[in-house]
Design a protein around this motif. Structure first.
Motif, PDB file in Angstrom:
ATOM      1  N   GLU A 286       0.795  -1.270  -0.016  1.00  0.00           N
ATOM      2  CA  GLU A 286      -0.015   0.057  -0.117  1.00  0.00           C
ATOM      3  C   GLU A 286       0.926   1.253   0.083  1.00  0.00           C
ATOM      4  O   GLU A 286       0.613   2.291  -0.738  1.00  0.00           O
ATOM      5  CB  GLU A 286      -0.696   0.111   1.190  1.00  0.00           C
ATOM      6  CG  GLU A 286      -1.923  -0.958   1.192  1.00  0.00           C
ATOM      7  CD  GLU A 286      -2.982  -0.598  -0.100  1.00  0.00           C
ATOM      8  OE1 GLU A 286      -3.058   0.835  -0.326  1.00  0.00           O
ATOM      9  OE2 GLU A 286      -3.729  -1.093  -0.241  1.00  0.00           O
ATOM     10  N   THR A 287       1.986   1.313   0.686  1.00  0.00           N
ATOM     11  CA  THR A 287       2.845   2.379   0.764  1.00  0.00           C
ATOM     12  C   THR A 287       3.472   2.678  -0.451  1.00  0.00           C
ATOM     13  O   THR A 287       3.535   3.737  -1.016  1.00  0.00           O
ATOM     14  CB  THR A 287       3.880   2.283   1.775  1.00  0.00           C
ATOM     15  OG1 THR A 287       3.389   2.055   3.044  1.00  0.00           O
ATOM     16  CG2 THR A 287       4.845   3.528   1.855  1.00  0.00           C
ATOM     17  N   GLU A 288       3.872   1.376  -1.220  1.00  0.00           N
ATOM     18  CA  GLU A 288       4.533   1.753  -2.299  1.00  0.00           C
ATOM     19  C   GLU A 288       3.479   2.239  -3.508  1.00  0.00           C
ATOM     20  O   GLU A 288       3.723   2.998  -4.418  1.00  0.00           O
ATOM     21  CB  GLU A 288       5.219   0.364  -2.928  1.00  0.00           C
ATOM     22  CG  GLU A 288       6.322   0.130  -2.104  1.00  0.00           C
ATOM     23  CD  GLU A 288       6.903  -1.184  -2.564  1.00  0.00           C
ATOM     24  OE1 GLU A 288       6.529  -1.890  -3.655  1.00  0.00           O
ATOM     25  OE2 GLU A 288       8.031  -1.678  -1.861  1.00  0.00           O
ATOM     26  N   LEU A 289       2.192   1.538  -3.256  1.00  0.00           N
ATOM     27  CA  LEU A 289       1.165   1.998  -4.473  1.00  0.00           C
ATOM     28  C   LEU A 289       1.007   3.823  -4.291  1.00  0.00           C
ATOM     29  O   LEU A 289       0.955   4.341  -5.326  1.00  0.00           O
ATOM     30  CB  LEU A 289       0.004   1.642  -4.116  1.00  0.00           C
ATOM     31  CG  LEU A 289      -0.100  -0.108  -4.780  1.00  0.00           C
ATOM     32  CD1 LEU A 289      -1.583  -0.632  -4.442  1.00  0.00           C
ATOM     33  CD2 LEU A 289      -0.319  -0.028  -6.430  1.00  0.00           C
ATOM     34  N   VAL A 290       1.037   4.013  -3.150  1.00  0.00           N
ATOM     35  CA  VAL A 290       0.744   5.715  -2.696  1.00  0.00           C
ATOM     36  C   VAL A 290       1.989   6.404  -3.337  1.00  0.00           C
ATOM     37  O   VAL A 290       1.901   7.272  -4.228  1.00  0.00           O
ATOM     38  CB  VAL A 290       0.598   5.806  -1.128  1.00  0.00           C
ATOM     39  CG1 VAL A 290       0.666   7.483  -1.122  1.00  0.00           C
ATOM     40  CG2 VAL A 290      -0.677   5.209  -0.940  1.00  0.00           C
ATOM     41  N   GLU A 291       3.181   5.976  -3.065  1.00  0.00           N
ATOM     42  CA  GLU A 291       4.366   6.592  -3.588  1.00  0.00           C
ATOM     43  C   GLU A 291       4.501   6.488  -5.354  1.00  0.00           C
ATOM     44  O   GLU A 291       4.613   7.453  -6.062  1.00  0.00           O
ATOM     45  CB  GLU A 291       5.589   6.026  -3.243  1.00  0.00           C
ATOM     46  CG  GLU A 291       5.784   6.039  -1.753  1.00  0.00           C
ATOM     47  CD  GLU A 291       7.164   5.445  -1.250  1.00  0.00           C
ATOM     48  OE1 GLU A 291       7.696   4.707  -1.889  1.00  0.00           O
ATOM     49  OE2 GLU A 291       7.483   5.586  -0.089  1.00  0.00           O
TER      50      GLU A 291
END
Length: 860
Positions: A286-291
């Motif tokens: 999820e963090t990588e998707l937001v970035e």
């Protein structure tokens, strides 16, 4: 009259210093009056001195097309140039204000486009990579979530687990398999596959494992994964889980499954070992998707900023920057293409040009402006010169919005020779008329006339809109005239969509029959012997039993009369051409006998038709002679008294026909024999005179060399050998005679076939009238006859069908059919009588034309 014959051309030599070649050509290309002669048409463009500049312009245009594609992808509105002349002046002013050499502006544009194109490519590549990374993260996240849903309680089990005994897993749910410590091991395979490959993938898995594998899939939401090449395209993928038995053969099955995955290009993933790792992995994704989404948004904004710069309209411009750059490169490419037609010798360019009469003043003025506007640069020189070679001057006609379409009809068949009579002048009048004869109908012609009026009146509004009608604007005047003549001839035939109009009152009234056998038949009696319907056909002829016979006879004879008149006019134009070019052989031995033959045969037939129309045959129709019979007997029974005669006792008519037949037959050998004999005699005299002059001049030179060269005798023998074998460029008598035989046969037989070809005027008019009548009878007549409520319903339904059939068949297909047949009558029957069509067009060097052609956006 520049439209009757092509404009008078002058041949000039143009000398340009190389350092000012760009400036001189830039001024000349704005004049729109120069035709450059290629000094060596066989030399490829790639081997010419300015080929490198053309290649640079092509490369830059390709880069601009890629940028334009990206602008359309991001829905950036491009303002296209509507006034190229304004842009040409803007370019000229911009270059004049620079302190550098004029031709170096291309270098600046090249550097700017290369830089922006490279930046755009880098950002687009980053976008693709980020999209691909985002897709991988979404796939991995879907595998975790969907895998948990598919495997249930077994999701966090080790990769290898066992079951009691050997179980056939096909068609079983995984929760139904009892997990025990035993002797059989199970493995799993999980990944993502395209939905369209899902069924094939299942079948292959089934065959490989022989049904001993459990497989299930779940679709990923369709709006999550996007195509890396196209942001608007969505890719539908599915998560799959395969559980298969292991044991001793686990490596074999696993290897086979891996190879299948490679062939389908599927992405494989692994499950986390426990719930803690599962949650941690989800948070990481999820963090990588937001970035990734943030980076995508930033990159997209940067790309749009680059594209906005190309979309912007700068000061003193009338179009977007990308359109301005594109048109400048088109202009530069065209300039260097024209320079390639000149021969480079040292630091000077030499070329030959054709100029219309009076245009040399404009060219001289333009050359002086180069010296005035660009101080320190030498200008070019213009020198009148006799034409080189045997190729005639190009053909050039000044056209306008009305005449352009008709001239294109002529040019499509062939370009007129230099100073040959232009068929386009007469096509303006005859083409719409012949179309109107075939499409004759008051109603349909009026609809076509209204269309032409609408296109002419609302020309500007339609041109600025996105309407499909703007494609018809270029031929709006042609449609207007075609509609007018169809409307006019409809009144001549008195045909309004198969219904006659009694506008002036019929000259006939219902009468009675004395014969008791035919007393029930309706007859029409003429009110007054002197009564004549004022305009067109009396409407009563559409109500009598012999209506079709009468109209066919009338239209057929009218078609033959029109055809003979037009072809006779074509032969007369041939005589006018012969007089203009002072070709007295063609005038005396072709024009005069051809016209005489045609008038004595088919002109006589027209005279008989018209004479018969002027005779009142009321009460003596059985005595009316058949025109076809008269013409047949004229050839098969010459001198035999005509019975029944058209006038007199028949003997004078027979004598006249015999005399005309003899004159026509006598004209055939005159067309065939004298011309090739005279041309052959002239060729022999010319060849003898040329050989005598050449021998005399060459002998003088050779005798001078004898004193200096001991091998002079050998040279003399060689020259005499060349002279004895020379002169082969003249046509042999056999070739001339065969050509004339073909011309004679073509004219004599063509006169018959071409006259018959004009019967298409009758055939197309008949077909149009009969189709209109069928549509009226089948769709409207029943409702009109029925009356009442039922009749109104039938009329409402029938009218809708009638309207669609009329529009689709008569207003679309029949218009095209009549157009093509009128085209054929002009190309083959009319123009063949005088038109050689072997000229070549005057290709004027024009910035405005080439930029206007490229300013129109291409249809997607």
């Amino acid at each position: 009259m520049n439209f009757f014959r092509s404009q008078t051309m002058g041949y000039y030599k143009l000398i340009i210093p190389r350092e000012s070649a760009w400036n001189v050509m830039n001024e000349l290309a704005e004049l729109d009056c120069i035709h450059f002669v290629d000094y060596d048409p066989t030399l490829p463009m790639i081997n010419r001195p300015f080929a490198n500049y053309i290649k640079r312009c092509d490369d830059l245009l390709v880069k601009l097309s890629l940028i334009e594609h990206e602008m359309k992808k991001y829905q950036k509105r491009i303002t296209y140039c509507k006034d190229v002349n304004f842009l040409i002046k803007n370019f000229k002013q911009l270059i004049k204000e620079r302190s550098k050499a004029s031709h170096t502006y291309l270098d600046e544009i090249e550097n700017d486009i290369d830089k922006k194109h490279q930046q755009l490519i880098e950002q687009s590549t980053n976008m693709e990579n980020l999209h691909e990374r985002r897709n991988k993260l979404i796939e991995h996240k879907s595998v975790l979530l969907k895998g948990e849903a598919l495997l249930g309680q077994s999701f966090f089990q080790p990769a290898n687990y066992v079951a009691e005994g050997f179980v056939n897993l096909q068609g079983k749910e995984l929760d139904d398999i009892k997990i025990l410590q035993g002797s059989v091991k199970f493995n799993y395979l999980v990944g993502v596959i395209n939905k369209e490959d899902q069924i094939r993938f299942k079948r292959i898995i089934f065959r490989i494992t022989k049904g001993n594998a459990w497989m299930n899939t779940m679709d990923i939401e369709s709006d999550q994964i996007v195509d890396t090449k196209n942001d608007d395209a969505k890719i539908i993928k599915s998560v799959f889980v395969v559980v298969y038995p292991g044991g001793g053969g686990s490596n074999v099955i696993t290897n086979k499954l891996n190879k299948i995955c490679e062939s389908f290009q599927v992405a494989k993933y692994t499950f986390p070992e426990n719930n803690m790792v599962f949650q941690e992995k989800l948070r990481q994704i999820e963090t990588e998707l937001v970035e990734t989404r943030n980076l995508l948004e930033m990159t997209k904004n940067q790309v749009e900023a680059y594209l906005d710069d190309f979309q912007r309209i700068y000061q003193n411009s009338n179009c977007s920057q990308i359109e301005e750059l594109k048109l400048f490169l088109v202009k530069e490419k065209y300039l260097y293409t024209q320079l390639n037609y000149l021969r480079v010798q040292g630091s000077v360019l030499y070329g030959s040009i054709w100029l219309p009469q009076g245009a040399d003043i404009k060219v001289d003025q333009a050359l002086r402006e180069v010296q005035t506007n660009y101080e320190g640069l030498p200008t070019g020189q213009l020198q009148i010169s006799p034409p080189e070679g045997t190729r005639p001057p190009p053909t050039f006609f000044e056209t306008n919005e009305v005449t352009w379409g008709f001239q294109e009809i002529v040019n499509t068949y062939g370009m007129p020779r230099y100073k040959e009579i232009n068929p386009g002048l007469f096509t303006v009048m005859t083409f719409p008329f012949l179309f109107g004869v075939m499409f004759a109908d008051i109603g349909h012609g009026f609809c076509l006339l209204l269309l032409g009026i609408y296109l002419c009146v609302y020309n500007k509004e339609i041109k600025e809109s996105d309407s499909l009608m703007k494609h018809a604007l270029i031929v709006r005047h042609m449609l207007l005239m075609m509609g007018f003549w169809a409307f006019y001839n409809g009144w001549i035939y008195n045909d309004f969509m198969s219904v006659p109009i009694n506008l002036f009152g019929s000259c006939y009234e219902p009468g009675t029959v004395d014969d008791p056998i035919h007393k029930d038949e309706q007859v029409w009696v003429q009110k007054d012997q002197s009564c004549v319907y004022p305009f067109g056909i009396d409407p009563v002829w559409m109500c009598v039993p012999n209506e079709l016979t009468f109209m066919n006879s009338y239209k057929m004879k009218l078609a033959v009369i029109i055809g003979v008149i037009q072809m006779s006019f074509g032969i007369i134009l041939k005589g006018i051409n012969a007089i203009y070019f002072k070709n007295w052989i063609d005038f005396i031995f072709e024009f005069i006998p051809q016209l005489t033959f045609f008038i004595c045969s088919f002109g006589w037939m027209d005279f008989l038709i018209i004479y018969k129309w002027f005779v009142n045959w009321t009460g003596k129709t059985d005595q009316a002679p058949s025109i076809i019979t008269l013409m047949i007997n004229m050839i098969l029974a010459p001198g035999k008294p005509v019975d029944p005669p058209l006038w007199g006792d028949g003997q004078s008519e027979a004598s006249t026909q015999t005399a005309l037949l003899l004159i026509a037959l006598f004209c055939i050998p005159i067309i065939l024999l004298p011309k090739p004999l005279i041309i052959n005699s002239q060729n022999k005299k010319h060849h003898a005179q040329s050989a005598s002059n050449l021998t005399e001049s060459m002998n003088k030179d050779l005798y001078q060399k004898i004193n200096e060269d001991s091998e002079g005798t050998q040279e003399i023998s060689e020259v005499h050998t060349e002279q004895s074998g020379g002169g082969g460029h003249h046509e042999e008598f056999g070739d001339i005679f065969v050509h004339q035989v073909i011309e004679t046969i073509e004219f004599v037989l063509g006169s018959i076939s071409n006259t018959a070809s004009y019967l298409r005027l009758w055939a197309l008019s008949l077909a149009h009238g009969q189709l209109a009548e069928v549509f009226f009878q089948m769709c409207l007549n029943g409702g009109i006859s029925s009356g009442g409520f039922v009749g109104a319903i039938r009329l409402l339904i029938g009218y809708s069908i009638f309207s669609m059939a009329t529009f689709g068949v008569l207003m679309m297909m029949d218009v095209m059919e009549c157009f093509l047949h009128a085209l054929r009558l002009h190309w083959v029957e009319f123009q063949s009588k005088f038109f050689k069509a072997d000229g070549y067009a005057f290709e004027k060097c024009s910035y405005a034309k080439v930029m206007q052609d490229n300013a129109v956006p291409k249809e997607e």
